[in-house]
Design an enzyme around this catalytic site. Structure first.
Site, PDB file in Angstrom:
ATOM      1  N   THR A 125       0.827  -1.212   0.000  1.00 35.99           N
ATOM      2  CA  THR A 125       0.000   0.000   0.000  1.00 35.99           C
ATOM      3  C   THR A 125       0.861   1.262   0.000  1.00 35.99           C
ATOM      4  OG1 THR A 125      -1.533   1.300   1.346  1.00 35.99           O
ATOM      5  CG2 THR A 125      -0.150  -0.252   2.528  1.00 35.99           C
ATOM      6  N   ASP A 126       0.306   2.335  -0.555  1.00 33.51           N
ATOM      7  CA  ASP A 126       1.031   3.618  -0.536  1.00 33.51           C
ATOM      8  C   ASP A 126       1.129   4.192   0.871  1.00 33.51           C
ATOM      9  OD1 ASP A 126      -1.619   4.397  -0.173  1.00 33.51           O
ATOM     10  OD2 ASP A 126      -1.634   5.879  -1.785  1.00 33.51           O
ATOM     11  N   GLU A 127       0.338   3.629   1.816  1.00 30.84           N
ATOM     12  CA  GLU A 127       0.373   4.168   3.185  1.00 30.84           C
ATOM     13  C   GLU A 127       1.734   3.962   3.844  1.00 30.84           C
ATOM     14  OE1 GLU A 127      -2.944   3.580   5.732  1.00 30.84           O
ATOM     15  OE2 GLU A 127      -4.388   3.730   4.108  1.00 30.84           O
ATOM     16  N   TYR A 153      -1.996  -0.280  11.128  1.00 31.11           N
ATOM     17  CA  TYR A 153      -2.168  -0.953   9.825  1.00 31.11           C
ATOM     18  C   TYR A 153      -0.960  -0.667   8.918  1.00 31.11           C
ATOM     19  CZ  TYR A 153      -3.480  -1.366   4.908  1.00 31.11           C
ATOM     20  OH  TYR A 153      -3.462  -1.651   3.561  1.00 31.11           O
ATOM     21  N   LYS A 157       1.990  -3.199   7.356  1.00 33.24           N
ATOM     22  CA  LYS A 157       2.253  -3.383   5.921  1.00 33.24           C
ATOM     23  C   LYS A 157       3.702  -3.003   5.602  1.00 33.24           C
ATOM     24  CE  LYS A 157      -0.400  -4.341   3.058  1.00 33.24           C
ATOM     25  NZ  LYS A 157      -0.803  -5.656   2.497  1.00 33.24           N
TER      26      LYS A 157
HETATM   27  P1  NAD Z   1     -10.317  -6.674   2.401  1.00 35.26           P
HETATM   28  O1  NAD Z   1     -10.300  -6.356   3.845  1.00 35.26           O
HETATM   29  O2  NAD Z   1     -11.523  -6.361   1.585  1.00 35.26           O
HETATM   30  O3  NAD Z   1     -10.027  -8.236   2.186  1.00 35.26           O
HETATM   31  C1  NAD Z   1      -9.045  -8.934   2.910  1.00 35.26           C
HETATM   32  C2  NAD Z   1      -9.256 -10.415   2.685  1.00 35.26           C
HETATM   33  O4  NAD Z   1      -8.208 -11.113   3.388  1.00 35.26           O
HETATM   34  C3  NAD Z   1     -10.590 -10.941   3.242  1.00 35.26           C
HETATM   35  O5  NAD Z   1     -11.193 -11.818   2.313  1.00 35.26           O
HETATM   36  C4  NAD Z   1     -10.185 -11.711   4.498  1.00 35.26           C
HETATM   37  O6  NAD Z   1     -11.048 -12.788   4.813  1.00 35.26           O
HETATM   38  C5  NAD Z   1      -8.791 -12.186   4.112  1.00 35.26           C
HETATM   39  N1  NAD Z   1      -7.952 -12.479   5.290  1.00 35.26           N
HETATM   40  C6  NAD Z   1      -7.788 -11.702   6.389  1.00 35.26           C
HETATM   41  N2  NAD Z   1      -6.980 -12.330   7.269  1.00 35.26           N
HETATM   42  C7  NAD Z   1      -6.612 -13.514   6.693  1.00 35.26           C
HETATM   43  C8  NAD Z   1      -5.786 -14.585   7.103  1.00 35.26           C
HETATM   44  N3  NAD Z   1      -5.180 -14.585   8.292  1.00 35.26           N
HETATM   45  N4  NAD Z   1      -5.623 -15.626   6.253  1.00 35.26           N
HETATM   46  C9  NAD Z   1      -6.252 -15.643   5.045  1.00 35.26           C
HETATM   47  N5  NAD Z   1      -7.068 -14.677   4.619  1.00 35.26           N
HETATM   48  C10 NAD Z   1      -7.239 -13.604   5.438  1.00 35.26           C
HETATM   49  O7  NAD Z   1      -9.023  -5.965   1.807  1.00 35.26           O
HETATM   50  P2  NAD Z   1      -8.767  -5.262   0.384  1.00 35.26           P
HETATM   51  O8  NAD Z   1      -9.200  -3.879   0.459  1.00 35.26           O
HETATM   52  O9  NAD Z   1      -9.265  -6.166  -0.671  1.00 35.26           O
HETATM   53  O10 NAD Z   1      -7.171  -5.272   0.369  1.00 35.26           O
HETATM   54  C11 NAD Z   1      -6.447  -6.386  -0.122  1.00 35.26           C
HETATM   55  C12 NAD Z   1      -4.961  -6.089  -0.042  1.00 35.26           C
HETATM   56  O11 NAD Z   1      -4.662  -4.921  -0.794  1.00 35.26           O
HETATM   57  C13 NAD Z   1      -4.456  -5.833   1.376  1.00 35.26           C
HETATM   58  O12 NAD Z   1      -3.192  -6.427   1.496  1.00 35.26           O
HETATM   59  C14 NAD Z   1      -4.334  -4.310   1.436  1.00 35.26           C
HETATM   60  O13 NAD Z   1      -3.337  -3.939   2.340  1.00 35.26           O
HETATM   61  C15 NAD Z   1      -3.960  -3.977   0.013  1.00 35.26           C
HETATM   62  N6  NAD Z   1      -4.349  -2.645  -0.477  1.00 35.26           N
HETATM   63  C16 NAD Z   1      -5.644  -2.229  -0.361  1.00 35.26           C
HETATM   64  C17 NAD Z   1      -6.012  -0.998  -0.910  1.00 35.26           C
HETATM   65  C18 NAD Z   1      -7.429  -0.487  -0.838  1.00 35.26           C
HETATM   66  O14 NAD Z   1      -7.699   0.650  -1.206  1.00 35.26           O
HETATM   67  N7  NAD Z   1      -8.403  -1.283  -0.381  1.00 35.26           N
HETATM   68  C19 NAD Z   1      -5.049  -0.201  -1.550  1.00 35.26           C
HETATM   69  C20 NAD Z   1      -3.731  -0.666  -1.623  1.00 35.26           C
HETATM   70  C21 NAD Z   1      -3.401  -1.895  -1.095  1.00 35.26           C
HETATM   71  O1  DAU Z   2      -4.084   4.129   0.345  1.00 32.29           O
HETATM   72  C1  DAU Z   2      -4.342   2.771   0.349  1.00 32.29           C
HETATM   73  C2  DAU Z   2      -5.185   2.382   1.543  1.00 32.29           C
HETATM   74  O2  DAU Z   2      -6.493   2.897   1.288  1.00 32.29           O
HETATM   75  C3  DAU Z   2      -5.225   0.883   1.783  1.00 32.29           C
HETATM   76  O3  DAU Z   2      -3.938   0.435   2.124  1.00 32.29           O
HETATM   77  C4  DAU Z   2      -6.218   0.525   2.905  1.00 32.29           C
HETATM   78  O4  DAU Z   2      -6.331  -0.877   3.018  1.00 32.29           O
HETATM   79  C5  DAU Z   2      -7.571   1.112   2.540  1.00 32.29           C
HETATM   80  O5  DAU Z   2      -8.493   0.856   3.581  1.00 32.29           O
HETATM   81  C6  DAU Z   2      -7.460   2.614   2.285  1.00 32.29           C
HETATM   82  O6  DAU Z   2      -7.136   3.318   3.514  1.00 32.29           O
HETATM   83  P1  DAU Z   2      -7.819   4.718   3.902  1.00 32.29           P
HETATM   84  O7  DAU Z   2      -7.709   4.873   5.368  1.00 32.29           O
HETATM   85  O8  DAU Z   2      -7.333   5.811   3.034  1.00 32.29           O
HETATM   86  O9  DAU Z   2      -9.346   4.392   3.445  1.00 32.29           O
HETATM   87  P2  DAU Z   2     -10.755   4.663   4.156  1.00 32.29           P
HETATM   88  O10 DAU Z   2     -11.802   4.310   3.141  1.00 32.29           O
HETATM   89  O11 DAU Z   2     -10.842   4.041   5.491  1.00 32.29           O
HETATM   90  O12 DAU Z   2     -10.763   6.235   4.344  1.00 32.29           O
HETATM   91  C7  DAU Z   2     -10.570   7.116   3.248  1.00 32.29           C
HETATM   92  C8  DAU Z   2     -10.582   8.534   3.785  1.00 32.29           C
HETATM   93  O13 DAU Z   2     -11.911   8.840   4.246  1.00 32.29           O
HETATM   94  C9  DAU Z   2      -9.674   8.752   4.995  1.00 32.29           C
HETATM   95  O14 DAU Z   2      -9.109  10.046   4.914  1.00 32.29           O
HETATM   96  C10 DAU Z   2     -10.621   8.665   6.186  1.00 32.29           C
HETATM   97  C11 DAU Z   2     -11.920   9.204   5.625  1.00 32.29           C
HETATM   98  N1  DAU Z   2     -13.174   8.647   6.198  1.00 32.29           N
HETATM   99  C12 DAU Z   2     -13.322   7.293   6.220  1.00 32.29           C
HETATM  100  C13 DAU Z   2     -14.461   6.716   6.744  1.00 32.29           C
HETATM  101  C14 DAU Z   2     -14.624   5.218   6.793  1.00 32.29           C
HETATM  102  C15 DAU Z   2     -14.178   9.486   6.652  1.00 32.29           C
HETATM  103  O15 DAU Z   2     -14.055  10.729   6.594  1.00 32.29           O
HETATM  104  N2  DAU Z   2     -15.304   8.917   7.165  1.00 32.29           N
HETATM  105  C16 DAU Z   2     -15.490   7.568   7.243  1.00 32.29           C
HETATM  106  O16 DAU Z   2     -16.549   7.124   7.765  1.00 32.29           O
END
Ligand code: NAD
Ligand code: DAU
Length: 339
Positions: A125-127, A153, A157
């Site tokens: 992740t970019d975080e 988190y 990562k």
């Molecule tokens: P998500 O939370 O929707 O899905 C995570 C999945 O992992 C779920 O199906 C869960 O059951 C499974 N999981 C959790 N713990 C586990 C374990 N111990 N063993 C096996 N499976 C397990 O997450 P997402 O948003 O789809 O993110 C997927 C990946 O991409 C993560 O690694 C996250 O860090 C990365 N990522 C997410 C974003 C985003 O915007 N959502 C952006 C950049 C990177």
């Molecule tokens: O940048 C990549 C990341 O993006 C991934 O690594 C994470 O897995 C993914 O969850 C996401 O993280 P963020 O924290 O950026 O996403 P989130 O949707 O939780 O929040 C996006 C922005 O919105 C953040 O600035 C917090 C804000 N927010 C979020 C929620 C849930 C609100 O203002 N209100 C809310 O209720």
């Protein structure tokens, strides 16, 4: 080619499973997922009968089960999506984030070392770059920036990324890492900003915006992320990190207003609530490397992607209503009441 996709019952993992079965119909895809609160078998329903797909319920941190699966399947490529992924939950309870995101990655890489793979790809992740100031729009995350982290988190990562690079250098494991910006699209769990705001707006509920709503995220349609990973696992250089993002920065308030406008609900639903602890100000990816080396560019612009996403949530109400009617209610109450 046989690919292990961990976390494939979650948002991006499931979209990646669909993408790969479509793009490479000759590949075998095995999904390993523990089905935590974020994993959903309903999501994988459309591919459960596909003979090129197998689902295995299991925990990536369970060494015995993971080694047994590797022994049985002899994977060519492993793509690790499995993670605890929600920043707010990591602030409430960091422990599970360290176990799944760090130790789970270690177990998978140990299995790769033991049984041999052509590639271990870590979905990062970019975080892990921390955040950028709001008043410096000229600054972007590049792959050579130092790793830092604001939340449990992102720290978990970042630790996983360091471990992946250490396994490459120490054991010669053929690894790649991608670091993507915020994804949106179908099947995203409604604890994340976009689906939460869509669900609340449709129910005429308050839209809880943290702090001032000025925080900026760089939004990418999930399919563009999947295509980037497909390119990296086939053409990316071993030992390299690739940033993925499409220069689509928006403040949270802008995103929420776009959603309200598209679903025809009033801005009076916006409610400013207490800020997230340690809240990152701005994420912004410089995707020059993946563009120059692998020819990747995003294909879905935000105006189209958000429309498609809203339409998907409108057409698939039962998918997310099943989620928000269960234990999600307690989660929502805990996180948002009196915030
Ligand atoms: P998500 O939370 O929707 O899905 C995570 C999945 O992992 C779920 O199906 C869960 O059951 C499974 N999981 C959790 N713990 C586990 C374990 N111990 N063993 C096996 N499976 C397990 O997450 P997402 O948003 O789809 O993110 C997927 C990946 O991409 C993560 O690694 C996250 O860090 C990365 N990522 C997410 C974003 C985003 O915007 N959502 C952006 C950049 C990177
Ligand atoms: O940048 C990549 C990341 O993006 C991934 O690594 C994470 O897995 C993914 O969850 C996401 O993280 P963020 O924290 O950026 O996403 P989130 O949707 O939780 O929040 C996006 C922005 O919105 C953040 O600035 C917090 C804000 N927010 C979020 C929620 C849930 C609100 O203002 N209100 C809310 O209720």
């Amino acid at each position: 080619m046989k690919i292990l996709v961990t976390g494939g019952a979650g948002f991006i993992g499931a979209n990646f499973v669909f993408y790969m079965l479509d793009a490479h119909p000759d590949y075998d895809i095995v999904c390993l997922d523990a089905l935590t609160y974020a994993g959903n078998m309903e999501t994988l329903e459309p591919v459960m009968d596909n003979p090129k797909f197998r689902f295995v319920k299991g925990d990536v941190a369970d060494r015995e089960a993971v080694f047994k699966l590797f022994e049985e399947e002899k994977f060519d490529i492993v793509v690790n999506f499995a993670a605890e992924s929600h920043v707010d939950r990591s602030i409430e309870d960091p422990g599970i984030f360290l176990r799944t995101n760090i130790l789970g990655t270690q177990v998978l890489m140990d299995a790769c070392n033991e049984y041999g793979v052509e590639r271990f790809h870590q979905v990062g992740t970019d975080e892990v770059y921390g955040d950028l100031p709001l008043d410096r729009p000229d600054l972007f995350f590049t792959e050579d920036m130092p790793i830092t982290a604001s939340s449990p988190y992102s720290a978990s990562k970042a630790a996983a990324d360091l471990l992946v690079m250490a396994y490459h250098r120490t054991f010669g494991l053929p690894v790649t890492i991608s670091r993507c910006s915020n994804n949106y699209g179908p099947y995203q769990f409604p604890e994340k900003l976009i689906p939460l705001m869509i669900a609340n707006a449709l129910a005429d509920k308050e839209l809880p915006v943290y702090g001032t709503g000025e925080n900026v995220r760089d939004w990418l349609y999930v399919e563009d992320h999947c295509r980037a990973i497909d390119l990296i696992i086939h053409k990316g250089k071993v030992g390299e990190v690739y940033n993925i993002g499409g220069h689509n920065e928006k403040s949270n308030l802008e995103v929420v207003k776009i959603i309200l406008q598209q679903v025809g609900k009033p801005e009076s639903l916006i409610t400013f609530v207490g800020d997230r602890k340690g809240h990152d100000l701005r994420y912004a990816i410089d995707p020059t490397k993946i563009h120059n080396e692998l020819g990747w560019l995003p294909t879905t612009m935000f105006a189209d992607g958000i429309r498609q996403t809203i339409d998907w949530y409108l057409e698939n109400e039962s998918w997310w209503k099943n989620i928000i009617s269960g234990e999600y209610q307690q989660y929502y109450e805990k996180m948002y009441s009196n915030r």
